[in-house]
Design a protein around this motif. Structure first.
Motif, short mmCIF file in Angstrom:
data_model
loop_
_atom_site.label_atom_id
_atom_site.label_comp_id
_atom_site.label_asym_id
_atom_site.label_seq_id
_atom_site.Cartn_x
_atom_site.Cartn_y
_atom_site.Cartn_z
N ARG A 75 -67.42 -22.38 -29.80
CA ARG A 75 -66.08 -22.96 -29.88
C ARG A 75 -65.02 -22.02 -29.31
NH1 ARG A 75 -66.86 -24.83 -36.08
NH2 ARG A 75 -67.81 -22.75 -36.03
N SER A 76 -65.34 -20.74 -29.27
CA SER A 76 -64.37 -19.77 -28.75
C SER A 76 -64.88 -19.09 -27.48
CB SER A 76 -64.08 -18.71 -29.81
OG SER A 76 -65.28 -18.05 -30.21
N HIS A 77 -65.89 -19.69 -26.84
CA HIS A 77 -66.49 -19.05 -25.67
C HIS A 77 -65.84 -19.50 -24.37
CE1 HIS A 77 -69.41 -18.48 -22.38
NE2 HIS A 77 -69.80 -17.41 -23.07
N SER A 78 -65.65 -18.54 -23.47
CA SER A 78 -65.22 -18.85 -22.11
C SER A 78 -65.85 -17.84 -21.16
CB SER A 78 -63.69 -18.80 -21.99
OG SER A 78 -63.22 -17.49 -22.25
N MET A 84 -73.94 -24.33 -21.73
CA MET A 84 -73.81 -25.42 -22.70
C MET A 84 -74.23 -25.02 -24.11
SD MET A 84 -76.92 -27.88 -21.35
CE MET A 84 -76.47 -29.24 -22.41
N GLU A 144 -71.18 -29.30 -19.16
CA GLU A 144 -71.23 -28.05 -19.93
C GLU A 144 -70.98 -28.27 -21.43
OE1 GLU A 144 -69.45 -24.60 -18.14
OE2 GLU A 144 -69.23 -25.65 -16.22
N TYR A 145 -70.63 -27.19 -22.10
CA TYR A 145 -70.44 -27.26 -23.55
C TYR A 145 -69.31 -28.22 -23.91
CZ TYR A 145 -68.91 -25.94 -28.23
OH TYR A 145 -68.52 -25.98 -29.55
N GLU A 146 -68.25 -28.19 -23.12
CA GLU A 146 -67.07 -29.00 -23.43
C GLU A 146 -67.37 -30.50 -23.39
OE1 GLU A 146 -65.83 -25.00 -22.69
OE2 GLU A 146 -67.11 -26.34 -21.51
N GLY A 147 -68.36 -30.91 -22.59
CA GLY A 147 -68.69 -32.33 -22.50
C GLY A 147 -69.91 -32.72 -23.29
N ASP A 150 -69.73 -35.62 -26.17
CA ASP A 150 -69.72 -36.98 -25.61
C ASP A 150 -71.07 -37.31 -24.98
OD1 ASP A 150 -68.20 -39.42 -24.81
OD2 ASP A 150 -68.71 -38.67 -22.81
N ALA A 168 -71.62 -27.80 -33.02
CA ALA A 168 -70.41 -27.20 -32.46
C ALA A 168 -70.53 -25.70 -32.25
CB ALA A 168 -69.21 -27.50 -33.36
N GLY A 171 -74.12 -25.26 -29.72
CA GLY A 171 -74.24 -26.08 -28.52
C GLY A 171 -75.64 -26.60 -28.36
#
Length: 611
Positions: A75-78, A84, A144-147, A150, A168, A171
């Protein structure tokens, strides 16, 4: 020995405490060897390379994934690299004594366990893929993780193992069996990641959208995208414009040896529904994936490349093309780096390629070929390239050669003690290796002289063969002593019972045959050294003819000495047919070697007389 490589990619490249915690969990599994830990702060990703047996690698992979799910919060990864999950991808690669199928089964076993016990969605890819669209990692990781949340709602993207509910924190993880993948980055002298991306699109097998170049920019990305229109189907690879799909497909096949329909299918496109869509063209290299990015810690852009089949698309070919494409865009390649490990074969192919480009002989020591590759590819550009750590063959099979690793004085001192080994067998192998080294030297010296330009190819072949003989004979120096020690160990076995006597007799027979096999090989290889010597005396640089002659002299000593060691061990063999065969081989070898030595000596002295 069964050996499987596992290369889990963890989504943490900055926090050393978390990285060390994951590595600690992996290293706690006995039987697993960690070959490399490669953290990348800018990608925020760490690639760990481990090897071991199936069971050991299975447990280590699970423990690494488990620890990653505990210490990494997605959740805090960039980071710059697509991902993912906390453990983004976990491939299993057959290295030795294991099949693709066994690695596929292993990936399913680990995936099932991770899904059940850790509640992490698992997707299988490459050889393990259960659906064609999941074979390609990029397809599985799309969004990726953000999608992911969905994505999991769609039935067609239900995981192969584990829950369909979004985790969450951890991943999802992609897992499977694949061929050896080389992760390789090429460094550019620019901070413009779009230039790196532009070149990456040219390289990757998937290709790119064809564009009309902008006269104001050298970056193709700045051009306008070509599109298919009624009665106007641009080729994309060249400037040809066809009237329909059929003529376009024929043009691709005839002019470019490419299958248009297959390529469209690989891109998920319907060849009969192209009007208005962008024109696509394939990349330059098969089994290659590439992206461009900026690495802040290096203050430059990189082209990040994955080689899925390094024999089909070679590292040095891609590097050379990138140098050309970079120059066209007004930038320079400064070097490259490896992420993880690389097979020795790939490095040697590169080294030989650059030696040949320099018109130099490839019949040189392996270490010189490796060094040529390292320098030519600029592998020390942003981090130190240590062959013993980065080349998997060296990292896994660290050679233990107690004799050949000694200095000359140490070896001589060891020989002079009251230990029965090393003895004449090891010295014979060493003599043969010295003869092969002299042959290689003469071949290279001849190869380098302009007076012998017509003999370059032949001298190169002789040099390569001499190097191979040298390396094998050097190995036999230690192996002969090991063979003697095996005989001693067999003779020390207990023989108190009938069963023990049978075991001991069998062990003695087996060890004696091995103690014969090693010097026999030494004699045969040393005779081959003498044959090379004769060619070099006749065709080599006459200024080095004495060196070629000495190669034959020590070659004869090696043949005779090794044959003596064969003969002295024959009385310990009960198999008389074997004894008879060995005696015949020894007699023939000595006779031929002595005859050849006389011929070479006579020719050598004649050349010396005429110099």
């Amino acid at each position: 020995m069964q050996l499987i490589e596992c290369v889990p990619n963890f989504s943490e490249g900055k926090d050393r405490t978390k990285i060390d915690s994951i590595v600690e969990a992996i290293s706690g599994v006995r039987g697993v060897k960690i070959l490399d830990v490669d953290p990348g702060p800018d990608t925020n990703r760490t690639v760990v390379t481990i090897v071991g047996s199936s069971d050991d690698v299975s447990e280590a992979a699970f423990q690494g994934i488990k620890r990653a799910s505990e210490v990494i919060d997605m959740r805090s990864h960039s980071g710059a690299h697509p991902r993912m999950g906390a453990t983004d991808v976990c491939p299993f690669i057959p290295v030795n004594g294991v099949t693709i199928k066994e690695c596929v089964d292993l990936s399913k076993k680990v995936g099932h366990r991770v899904g059940d016990e850790l509640a992490i969605p698992i997707y299988l890819y490459e050889y393990s893929a259960q659906k064609p669209e999941r074979k390609n990692l990029a397809n599985v990781r799309k969004g990726e993780y953000e999608g992911l949340a969905d994505k999991l709602k769609h039935p067609e993207w239900a995981p192969d193992y584990g829950p369909s509910e979004f985790n969450a924190r951890a991943g999802a993880t992609v897992m499977g069996c694949r061929e050896f993948l080389i992760a390789y980055n090429i460094n550019l002298n620019t901070r413009d990641h779009r230039l790196a991306t532009d070149i990456a699109l040219e390289l990757r097998e998937a290709g790119r959208a064809a564009r009309e170049p902008s006269p104001a920019s050298k970056n193709i990305l700045d051009g306008s995208i070509l599109r298919y229109k009624d009665d106007a189907y641009p080729c994309g690879i060249c400037s040809e414009i066809c009237s329909d799909v059929d003529s376009l497909a024929e043009h691709w096949q005839v002019a470019h040896d490419e299958n248009f329909l297959e390529y469209m299918n690989s891109q998920g496109r319907n060849p009969n529904d192209l009007i208005g869509k962008s024109v696509k063209r394939p990349g330059m290299f098969k089994d290659v994936k590439a992206i461009g990015w900026y690495v802040d810690s290096y203050h430059r852009a990189q082209i990040s490349i994955n080689f899925n089949n390094y024999r089909r698309s070679k590292i040095h070919d891609v590097f050379d093309v990138v140098c050309r494409l970079a120059d066209q865009r007004g930038i320079r390649v400064t070097g490259s780096e490896l992420v993880g490990l690389i097979p020795l074969e790939a490095i040697l192919m590169a080294g030989r390629h650059y030696l040949e480009k320099q018109n130099r002989s490839t019949g040189v020591p392996e270490a010189d070929i490796v060094e040529c590759a390292v320098q030519s590819l600029g592998l020390n550009d942003v981090s130190e390239f240590i062959p013993e750590e980065k080349i998997i063959d060296y990292a896994v099979n660290k050679k233990k050669r107690p004799l050949m690793d000694q200095s000359g004085n140490e070896f001589i001192k060891e020989l002079s003690t009251n230990n029965p080994a090393p003895g004449g067998g090891s010295v014979s192998a060493f003599a043969g290796a010295m003869g092969a080294s002299l042959a290689s030297m003469v071949a290279v010296l001849t190869h380098e002289k302009k007076e012998f330009l017509t003999r370059k190819e032949e001298m190169n072949d002789i040099g390569v063969e001499a190097q191979q003989l040298k390396d094998r004979l050097a190995f036999l120096v230690d192996e002969d002593t090991k063979a003697f020690n095996r005989v001693m160990e067999a003779n020390r076995l207990s023989d108190g019972t009938d069963e023990e006597r049978k075991i001991k007799e069998s062990a003695i027979e087996e060890s004696n045959k091995y103690a014969i096999q090693i010097p026999m090989e030494t004699a045969e290889l040393s005779f081959q050294v003498m044959e090379l010597s004769e060619k070099l005396v006749e065709w080599g640089n006459p200024n080095s003819v004495s060196d070629a002659g000495v190669a034959a002299e020590v070659g004869l000593a090696a043949v005779r000495g090794a044959c003596m060691n064969v003969k002295i061990n024959l009385p310990g063999i009960d198999d008389q047919d074997y004894v008879s065969d060995m005696n015949a081989k020894v007699s023939s070898l000595i006779k031929n070697a002595e005859s050849l030595q006389k011929t070479v000596f006579k020719k050598t002295m004649q050349v010396i007389k005429n110099v």
